[in-house]
Design a protein around this motif. Structure first.
Motif: not given
Length: 458
Positions: A268-275, A277-286, A298-304
Motif C-alpha cells: 500500500y501507499i499509506v496516507t493520513n490526510a483525507g484531502g 488521499g482523495a487527490f492522490l486516488i484520482e491521479y488517473d482522472h487528473l 492507475k497503478t499508483f492509485t490502486k495502492k492508495i
C-alpha cells in the motif's frame, strides 16, 4: 472584475474543455441540496447548490450566459466537499466539473497584482519545493519559540486582523526546528512480526507543520507490523493547486509523485490526510488525457489507502488500547468520506479504545468549513458553517473531537477557541489518540507487571 476579452476566452475554453456528457448527467432532481452546506447556510440560494452551479456551467457552455463575476463567485463559494456525489442518483462527478471550471477561470482571469504575487509564491515558489517549505515552516517555529509570538500577541498586533485569523494564529501547532525537519527517516522496520510492506506519503504541511502527526502515524504502522518505506523525492500531492485552478502544476506534481513511488515493491501507499488521499486516488482522472502517464497513474492509485483502513485490516486494536475515561466524537474529513469512501474504519478504531465513550455527532459528515484555504478566502461562510458544526459537537458533550485531516483539525481547534471551550475540550487527529491509547496501555501493562513482581518478592 473580468473584462469582455477575458470572458470571451473563458467561454471558448468552457465549450472546449468542459465534459458536456457529465454536465448533461445532472437530472436536476435536487437530491444534492440537503447535503450542500453553502446551499443551506446561504438561505437556500440555488446558485450556491451543486445543481445550481452545474446549471451555470452548462449555461456558459451553451452560450446562454457569460462566465461573469457572478458565475465565478458561485464557483468560488463552493467548499468542494463533494458531499453531493454519494447521494447523486446519476453519479455526477461534480468535483471534476468544479476543478475544470476553476482551472479555466484561473487561466484567463487577470488577478490584481497582489493576488498574482501571492498565487505565484504559494503555487509556484513554495509548495512544489519541499526544502523551501521546510525553511518557511522553520521560520514560523522560530517565531513561536523565540518569544516573538508572545510579544506580538501582547502588543495587540492581531487586533488589526479579522478575529478568526487572530484565533487561527493562536491554534497553529508548535512546529519543529529546521534540523528536525531535515532529519527524516527513509525506512523503518516493523515492531515484531512483519505483516505488510508499505510506503508512506508524507505530504508537505504534514511533514513540516504537522510533523508530530506523521511521526505518530509511522509509530502506529510499526506497531501494526509494517515495514515502512518513505521515498525522499515525493512532493506535495497537488490538491491545493487542483482546487485552486492551477491544474497544470497539479499534473506536474502528480507525475513527480508517481515516479517517486512506482518502483517500490509495497502493498500500500499509506496516507493520513483525507484531502491528500482523495487527490492522490484520482491521479488517473487528473492525467486521463496523457496516454504516457494515465496507466502509470492507475497503478499508483490502486495502492492508495488511508491509515485507518490499514490499521483496521491488521487488527491493530488487538494489541490493547486504553485511555483515561473520556467522551469522544468524530468529525468526518469530507474527502476521506466522499472520495475515498472511508467512514466506518475510523469509528471502529475509536470504539475499540478502552475508556472511550463514543458519541456520534449529528451531521458529522457535513463539512466543517475548512476546505483547504476556504476559511481564509471565504471567512464569513466558513465561520457560519463552523458555528453550526460546533453546535452539533457541543450536543454530544464530547471532551475530545477527533478528525482525520489537518485542515479539519485546525478548524475544530478554531471552533473550540470561538466557543470558549479551550481547556475543557480538545481536538486531535485520530492517529494522535490511537498512539496515546497504545502507549498508555503499554505503560499500564508495565506498571501491572512491576506491581506483580514487587508482590512476589515481598
Amino acid at each position: 472584475m473580468t473584462t469582455t476579452k477575458e470572458r470571451t476566452a473563458m467561454q471558448r475554453q468552457f465549450q472546449t474543455n468542459m465534459d458536456e456528457d457529465e454536465l448533461m448527467n445532472c437530472m436536476r432532481c435536487g437530491f444534492c441540496l440537503p447535503t450542500c452546506p453553502t446551499y443551506i447556510e446561504s438561505g437556500f440560494q440555488e446558485s450556491h447548490s451543486p445543481r445550481g452551479r452545474i446549471a451555470l456551467m452548462k449555461a456558459v457552455v451553451d452560450g446562454v450566459i457569460e462566465p461573469d463575476d457572478d458565475v465565478e463567485q458561485s464557483l468560488a463559494m463552493c467548499l468542494g466537499c463533494r458531499a453531493c456525489e454519494p447521494v447523486c442518483p446519476s453519479g455526477v462527478r461534480y468535483g471534476h466539473l468544479l476543478e475544470e471550471a476553476r482551472s479555466i477561470i484561473a487561466q484567463h482571469k487577470q488577478y490584481p497584482f497582489v493576488v498574482r504575487v501571492l498565487r505565484n509564491v504559494v503555487f509556484q515558489w513554495l509548495f512544489p519545493h519541499p526544502r523551501r517549505l521546510r525553511l518557511v515552516t522553520a521560520l514560523l517555529g522560530f517565531y513561536q519559540r523565540s518569544g516573538l509570538q508572545e510579544m506580538v500577541q501582547s502588543l495587540g498586533f492581531f487586533k488589526l486582523f479579522p478575529p478568526h485569523l487572530a484565533m487561527m494564529e493562536r491554534v497553529l501547532p508548535k512546529v519543529p526546528a529546521w534540523k528536525e525537519m531535515n532529519n527524516r527517516p527513509n525506512q523503518l522496520a516493523p515492531k515484531g512480526r512483519k505483516k505488510r510492506r508499505v510506503a508512506f506519503f508524507t505530504g508537505c504541511l504534514m511533514d513540516t507543520m504537522f510533523m508530530n502527526i506523521n511521526d505518530a502515524t509511522m509509530k502506529l504502522l510499526q506497531l501494526a507490523g509494517c515495514e515502512i518505506v518513505i521515498p525522499s523525492h515525493q512532493v506535495c500531492c497537488g490538491a491545493l493547486h487542483g482546487h485552486g485552478g492551477e491544474k497544470a502544476q497539479a499534473k506536474e506534481l502528480a507525475k513527480r509523485n508517481i515516479e517517486a513511488f512506482e518502483r517500490l515493491d509495497v502493498d500500500y501507499i499509506v496516507t493520513n490526510a483525507g484531502g491528500c488521499g482523495a487527490f492522490l486516488i484520482e491521479y488517473d482522472h487528473l492525467l486521463e488525457d496523457d496516454s504516457e502517464w494515465n496507466e502509470r497513474a492507475k497503478t499508483f492509485t490502486k495502492k492508495i489507502k488511508d491509515i485507518s483502513e490499514v490499521l483496521l485490516e491488521l487488527e491493530f486494536s488487538s494489541i490493547g488500547l486504553k485511555v483515561s475515561p473520556q467522551i469522544v466524537t468524530y468529525q468526518d474529513s469530507c474527502h476521506l468520506r466522499n472520495v475515498m469512501k472511508v467512514a466506518s474504519a475510523p469509528r471502529q478504531l475509536l470504539q475499540a479504545i478502552e475508556g472511550v465513550e463514543f458519541r456520534e455527532m449529528r451531521d458529522a459528515d457535513r463539512c466543517c468549513g475548512s476546505a483547504g484555504i476556504y476559511n481564509i478566502v471565504q471567512p464569513d461562510m466558513s465561520m457560519q458553517i463552523l458555528d453550526y458544526k460546533m453546535s452539533q459537537a457541543k450536543q454530544t458533550n464530547a471532551t475530545t473531537i477527533v478528525t482525520a485531516n489537518p485542515g479539519c483539525l485546525l478548524q475544530m481547534k478554531l471552533g473550540i477557541e470561538r466557543e470558549g471551550l479551550a481547556g475543557r475540550v480538545r481536538a486531535v487527529h485520530i492517529v494522535e489518540l490511537l498512539l496515546e491509547a497504545a502507549e498508555t496501555n503499554k505503560l499500564f501493562v508495565a506498571n501491572e507487571q512491576l506491581r506483580a513482581t514487587t508482590r512476589k518478592t515481598s
